[in-house]
Design a protein around this motif. Structure first.
Motif, mmCIF file in Angstrom:
data_model
loop_
_atom_site.group_PDB
_atom_site.id
_atom_site.type_symbol
_atom_site.label_atom_id
_atom_site.label_comp_id
_atom_site.label_asym_id
_atom_site.label_seq_id
_atom_site.Cartn_x
_atom_site.Cartn_y
_atom_site.Cartn_z
ATOM 1 N N GLY A 1 42.000 51.983 46.459
ATOM 2 C CA GLY A 1 42.988 52.629 47.291
ATOM 3 C C GLY A 1 43.641 51.588 48.167
ATOM 4 N N GLY A 2 43.603 50.361 47.750
ATOM 5 C CA GLY A 2 44.190 49.226 48.452
ATOM 6 C C GLY A 2 44.331 48.082 47.471
ATOM 7 N N GLU A 3 44.583 46.911 47.971
ATOM 8 C CA GLU A 3 44.774 45.725 47.137
ATOM 9 C C GLU A 3 43.459 44.966 47.051
ATOM 10 O OE1 GLU A 3 45.453 42.783 44.913
ATOM 11 O OE2 GLU A 3 46.962 44.352 45.078
ATOM 12 N N PRO A 4 42.771 44.978 45.885
ATOM 13 C CA PRO A 4 41.459 44.342 45.793
ATOM 14 C C PRO A 4 41.483 42.840 46.073
ATOM 15 C CG PRO A 4 42.212 45.037 43.622
ATOM 16 C CD PRO A 4 43.178 45.588 44.620
ATOM 17 N N LEU A 5 42.582 42.172 45.783
ATOM 18 C CA LEU A 5 42.650 40.733 46.042
ATOM 19 C C LEU A 5 42.832 40.415 47.523
ATOM 20 C CD1 LEU A 5 44.777 39.557 42.990
ATOM 21 C CD2 LEU A 5 42.279 39.611 43.236
ATOM 22 N N ALA A 6 43.075 41.438 48.340
ATOM 23 C CA ALA A 6 43.214 41.226 49.781
ATOM 24 C C ALA A 6 41.858 41.061 50.466
ATOM 25 C CB ALA A 6 43.971 42.393 50.422
ATOM 26 N N HIS A 7 40.794 41.435 49.781
ATOM 27 C CA HIS A 7 39.459 41.322 50.377
ATOM 28 C C HIS A 7 38.969 39.887 50.236
ATOM 29 C CE1 HIS A 7 35.262 41.918 51.296
ATOM 30 N NE2 HIS A 7 35.515 43.183 51.618
ATOM 31 N N ARG A 8 38.500 39.310 51.325
ATOM 32 C CA ARG A 8 38.068 37.906 51.288
ATOM 33 C C ARG A 8 36.820 37.684 50.445
ATOM 34 N NH1 ARG A 8 35.611 37.086 57.363
ATOM 35 N NH2 ARG A 8 34.368 38.970 57.267
ATOM 36 N N GLY A 9 36.118 38.718 50.069
ATOM 37 C CA GLY A 9 34.935 38.581 49.232
ATOM 38 C C GLY A 9 35.198 38.741 47.739
ATOM 39 N N THR A 10 36.420 39.065 47.367
ATOM 40 C CA THR A 10 36.723 39.337 45.960
ATOM 41 C C THR A 10 36.527 38.117 45.070
ATOM 42 O OG1 THR A 10 38.202 41.172 46.479
ATOM 43 C CG2 THR A 10 38.518 40.119 44.358
ATOM 44 N N ARG A 11 36.930 36.947 45.529
ATOM 45 C CA ARG A 11 36.758 35.744 44.703
ATOM 46 C C ARG A 11 35.287 35.510 44.363
ATOM 47 N NH1 ARG A 11 40.446 31.509 47.814
ATOM 48 N NH2 ARG A 11 41.475 33.271 48.751
ATOM 49 N N ASN A 12 34.418 35.709 45.332
ATOM 50 C CA ASN A 12 32.983 35.549 45.090
ATOM 51 C C ASN A 12 32.491 36.582 44.084
ATOM 52 O OD1 ASN A 12 30.298 34.479 45.589
ATOM 53 N ND2 ASN A 12 29.932 36.392 46.690
ATOM 54 N N VAL A 13 32.949 37.820 44.202
ATOM 55 C CA VAL A 13 32.541 38.870 43.269
ATOM 56 C C VAL A 13 33.003 38.524 41.856
ATOM 57 C CG1 VAL A 13 32.943 41.279 42.618
ATOM 58 C CG2 VAL A 13 32.354 40.707 44.963
ATOM 59 N N LEU A 14 34.220 38.027 41.726
ATOM 60 C CA LEU A 14 34.708 37.599 40.412
ATOM 61 C C LEU A 14 33.780 36.540 39.815
ATOM 62 C CD1 LEU A 14 38.523 37.376 41.164
ATOM 63 C CD2 LEU A 14 37.473 38.877 39.478
ATOM 64 N N ARG A 15 33.403 35.581 40.638
ATOM 65 C CA ARG A 15 32.535 34.498 40.167
ATOM 66 C C ARG A 15 31.149 35.014 39.787
ATOM 67 N NH1 ARG A 15 28.605 32.031 42.186
ATOM 68 N NH2 ARG A 15 28.922 32.746 44.311
ATOM 69 N N VAL A 16 30.538 35.797 40.656
ATOM 70 C CA VAL A 16 29.178 36.290 40.427
ATOM 71 C C VAL A 16 29.126 37.176 39.175
ATOM 72 C CG1 VAL A 16 27.372 37.813 41.362
ATOM 73 C CG2 VAL A 16 28.443 36.090 42.830
ATOM 74 N N LEU A 17 30.041 38.125 39.068
ATOM 75 C CA LEU A 17 30.049 39.017 37.911
ATOM 76 C C LEU A 17 30.413 38.263 36.641
ATOM 77 C CD1 LEU A 17 31.804 42.167 39.419
ATOM 78 C CD2 LEU A 17 29.357 41.841 38.997
#
Length: 152
Positions: free
Chosen positions: A87-103
């Motif tokens: 319900g927002g922009e997922p790339l706006a979250h500062r933790g998204t890059r880490n989640v991309l890497r971990v997953l």
């Protein structure tokens, strides 16, 4: 084994999902979902008049720490795919890059739905870990865009 992207029967029989299909058919409880839609935040940097999530925007977000914990929990549940959406922009979250890497490093297929305004800042992680990225667009021409966004 390769699959035609539109061959849904073959996808059903994939080794990564077939055991769970058999469990469900036998009435057993699944150890976890195969695919998860994860909304990291409700923050959005746009104010699209047609947004279906407009009333939900800017209502909250996961902390970066909790988002990282969720990624680990999804791995533990043997989730096969995660779609970062929201319900927002997922790339706006500062933790998204880490989640991309971990997953991504865990071999989980990742999809991202974005408005596209923050792709440049996240390009390295998206290129390396995302299976697909969908960019939502308001219009296909400048004229149509002007009808939707007369103030821009």
């Amino acid at each position: 084994m390769t699959f035609d992207r539109l061959d849904l029967v073959s996808k059903l029989y994939q080794p990564s999902g077939w055991p769970r299909v058999l469990e469900a058919a036998a009435g057993q409880r699944s150890s976890g979902p195969l695919v998860v839609d994860l909304d990291p935040t409700t923050f959005c940097d746009l104010a699209c008049p047609e947004c279906i999530s407009g009333k939900l925007l800017n209502q909250g977000r996961f902390t970066p720490e909790r988002l990282a914990e969720l990624a680990e929990e999804l791995i533990e549940m043997s989730v096969r795919g995660v779609v970062l959406i929201g319900g927002g922009e997922p790339l706006a979250h500062r933790g998204t890059r880490n989640v991309l890497r971990v997953l991504g490093e865990a071999g989980i297929a990742i999809g991202v739905v974005t408005n596209g305004t923050m792709i440049a800042q996240n390009l390295d992680e998206l290129a390396r870990y995302a299976s697909w990225v969908r960019v939502s667009m308001d219009a296909g021409t400048s004229e149509t865009y002007g009808l939707f966004r007369p103030d821009r």
